[in-house]
Motif scaffolding. Structure first.
Motif, PDB file in Angstrom:
ATOM      1  N   ALA A   1      44.258  43.019  36.412  1.00  0.00           N
ATOM      2  CA  ALA A   1      43.264  42.914  37.481  1.00  0.00           C
ATOM      3  C   ALA A   1      43.729  41.977  38.593  1.00  0.00           C
ATOM      4  O   ALA A   1      43.371  42.161  39.748  1.00  0.00           O
ATOM      5  CB  ALA A   1      41.932  42.435  36.916  1.00  0.00           C
ATOM      6  N   ALA A   2      44.532  41.000  38.242  1.00  0.00           N
ATOM      7  CA  ALA A   2      44.988  40.022  39.237  1.00  0.00           C
ATOM      8  C   ALA A   2      46.079  40.570  40.145  1.00  0.00           C
ATOM      9  O   ALA A   2      46.240  40.089  41.260  1.00  0.00           O
ATOM     10  CB  ALA A   2      45.496  38.772  38.530  1.00  0.00           C
TER      11      ALA A   2
ATOM     12  N   LEU B   1      43.037  47.118  43.107  1.00  0.00           N
ATOM     13  CA  LEU B   1      41.919  46.183  43.156  1.00  0.00           C
ATOM     14  C   LEU B   1      42.045  45.199  44.310  1.00  0.00           C
ATOM     15  O   LEU B   1      41.355  44.182  44.340  1.00  0.00           O
ATOM     16  CB  LEU B   1      41.806  45.440  41.825  1.00  0.00           C
ATOM     17  CG  LEU B   1      41.525  46.336  40.620  1.00  0.00           C
ATOM     18  CD1 LEU B   1      41.606  45.551  39.332  1.00  0.00           C
ATOM     19  CD2 LEU B   1      40.187  47.020  40.750  1.00  0.00           C
ATOM     20  N   ASP B   2      42.910  45.495  45.253  1.00  0.00           N
ATOM     21  CA  ASP B   2      43.080  44.622  46.416  1.00  0.00           C
ATOM     22  C   ASP B   2      41.750  44.477  47.154  1.00  0.00           C
ATOM     23  O   ASP B   2      41.117  45.467  47.516  1.00  0.00           O
ATOM     24  CB  ASP B   2      44.143  45.195  47.350  1.00  0.00           C
ATOM     25  CG  ASP B   2      44.517  44.227  48.453  1.00  0.00           C
ATOM     26  OD1 ASP B   2      44.497  43.011  48.205  1.00  0.00           O
ATOM     27  OD2 ASP B   2      44.837  44.705  49.567  1.00  0.00           O
ATOM     28  N   GLY B   3      41.302  43.250  47.307  1.00  0.00           N
ATOM     29  CA  GLY B   3      40.044  42.988  47.995  1.00  0.00           C
ATOM     30  C   GLY B   3      38.821  43.050  47.099  1.00  0.00           C
ATOM     31  O   GLY B   3      37.713  42.792  47.541  1.00  0.00           O
ATOM     32  N   VAL B   4      38.999  43.416  45.835  1.00  0.00           N
ATOM     33  CA  VAL B   4      37.879  43.481  44.893  1.00  0.00           C
ATOM     34  C   VAL B   4      37.668  42.093  44.313  1.00  0.00           C
ATOM     35  O   VAL B   4      38.607  41.452  43.864  1.00  0.00           O
ATOM     36  CB  VAL B   4      38.162  44.499  43.762  1.00  0.00           C
ATOM     37  CG1 VAL B   4      37.068  44.464  42.714  1.00  0.00           C
ATOM     38  CG2 VAL B   4      38.301  45.894  44.343  1.00  0.00           C
ATOM     39  N   SER B   5      36.431  41.626  44.325  1.00  0.00           N
ATOM     40  CA  SER B   5      36.137  40.284  43.835  1.00  0.00           C
ATOM     41  C   SER B   5      34.764  40.263  43.184  1.00  0.00           C
ATOM     42  O   SER B   5      33.914  41.099  43.474  1.00  0.00           O
ATOM     43  CB  SER B   5      36.164  39.306  45.015  1.00  0.00           C
ATOM     44  OG  SER B   5      35.839  38.015  44.602  1.00  0.00           O
ATOM     45  N   GLY B   6      34.561  39.289  42.295  1.00  0.00           N
ATOM     46  CA  GLY B   6      33.242  39.094  41.702  1.00  0.00           C
ATOM     47  C   GLY B   6      32.870  40.112  40.654  1.00  0.00           C
ATOM     48  O   GLY B   6      31.696  40.357  40.409  1.00  0.00           O
ATOM     49  N   ARG B   7      33.848  40.709  40.016  1.00  0.00           N
ATOM     50  CA  ARG B   7      33.568  41.689  38.967  1.00  0.00           C
ATOM     51  C   ARG B   7      34.215  41.243  37.670  1.00  0.00           C
ATOM     52  O   ARG B   7      35.141  40.462  37.663  1.00  0.00           O
ATOM     53  CB  ARG B   7      34.095  43.068  39.369  1.00  0.00           C
ATOM     54  CG  ARG B   7      33.413  43.577  40.620  1.00  0.00           C
ATOM     55  CD  ARG B   7      33.781  44.984  40.895  1.00  0.00           C
ATOM     56  NE  ARG B   7      33.221  45.381  42.195  1.00  0.00           N
ATOM     57  CZ  ARG B   7      33.586  46.456  42.829  1.00  0.00           C
ATOM     58  NH1 ARG B   7      34.500  47.248  42.317  1.00  0.00           N
ATOM     59  NH2 ARG B   7      33.044  46.754  43.985  1.00  0.00           N
ATOM     60  N   TYR B   8      33.726  41.758  36.578  1.00  0.00           N
ATOM     61  CA  TYR B   8      34.262  41.450  35.260  1.00  0.00           C
ATOM     62  C   TYR B   8      35.068  42.645  34.765  1.00  0.00           C
ATOM     63  O   TYR B   8      34.665  43.790  34.957  1.00  0.00           O
ATOM     64  CB  TYR B   8      33.126  41.150  34.276  1.00  0.00           C
ATOM     65  CG  TYR B   8      32.454  39.833  34.535  1.00  0.00           C
ATOM     66  CD1 TYR B   8      32.821  38.705  33.817  1.00  0.00           C
ATOM     67  CD2 TYR B   8      31.461  39.715  35.492  1.00  0.00           C
ATOM     68  CE1 TYR B   8      32.210  37.486  34.050  1.00  0.00           C
ATOM     69  CE2 TYR B   8      30.842  38.494  35.746  1.00  0.00           C
ATOM     70  CZ  TYR B   8      31.226  37.393  35.017  1.00  0.00           C
ATOM     71  OH  TYR B   8      30.626  36.195  35.255  1.00  0.00           O
TER      72      TYR B   8
ATOM     73  N   GLU C   1      36.767  47.973  34.609  1.00  0.00           N
ATOM     74  CA  GLU C   1      35.610  47.169  34.992  1.00  0.00           C
ATOM     75  C   GLU C   1      34.599  47.208  33.850  1.00  0.00           C
ATOM     76  O   GLU C   1      34.312  48.279  33.295  1.00  0.00           O
ATOM     77  CB  GLU C   1      34.979  47.701  36.266  1.00  0.00           C
ATOM     78  CG  GLU C   1      33.870  46.816  36.774  1.00  0.00           C
ATOM     79  CD  GLU C   1      33.384  47.188  38.158  1.00  0.00           C
ATOM     80  OE1 GLU C   1      32.410  46.564  38.602  1.00  0.00           O
ATOM     81  OE2 GLU C   1      33.951  48.086  38.789  1.00  0.00           O
TER      82      GLU C   1
END
Length: 64
Positions: free
Chosen positions: A2-3, A8-15, A21
């Protein structure tokens, strides 16, 4: 994954769990492994996150 995934570029605040996801927990599961791949609704609630931020700032303001 995920890192560093470009997907997932620009994806934040998710588990994430097992490179996916995490699904929102809607009921208690009997399988502990399944529970680890779910996220509780309160963990992604923006209002609760804002309150946590406010309380954290108040507590830090009082640290000497």
């Amino acid at each position: 994954m995920a890192a560093v995934s470009p997907l997932l570029d620009g994806v934040s605040g998710r588990y994430f769990a097992d490179c996916n996801e995490a699904e929102i927990l809607t009921k208690t599961c009997g399988n502990r492994y399944e529970e680890m791949s779910l996220v509780a609704p309160w963990a992604i609630d923006p209002a609760i996150a804002e309150r946590l931020w406010e309380v954290s700032l108040e507590l830090l303001a009082n640290v000497k």
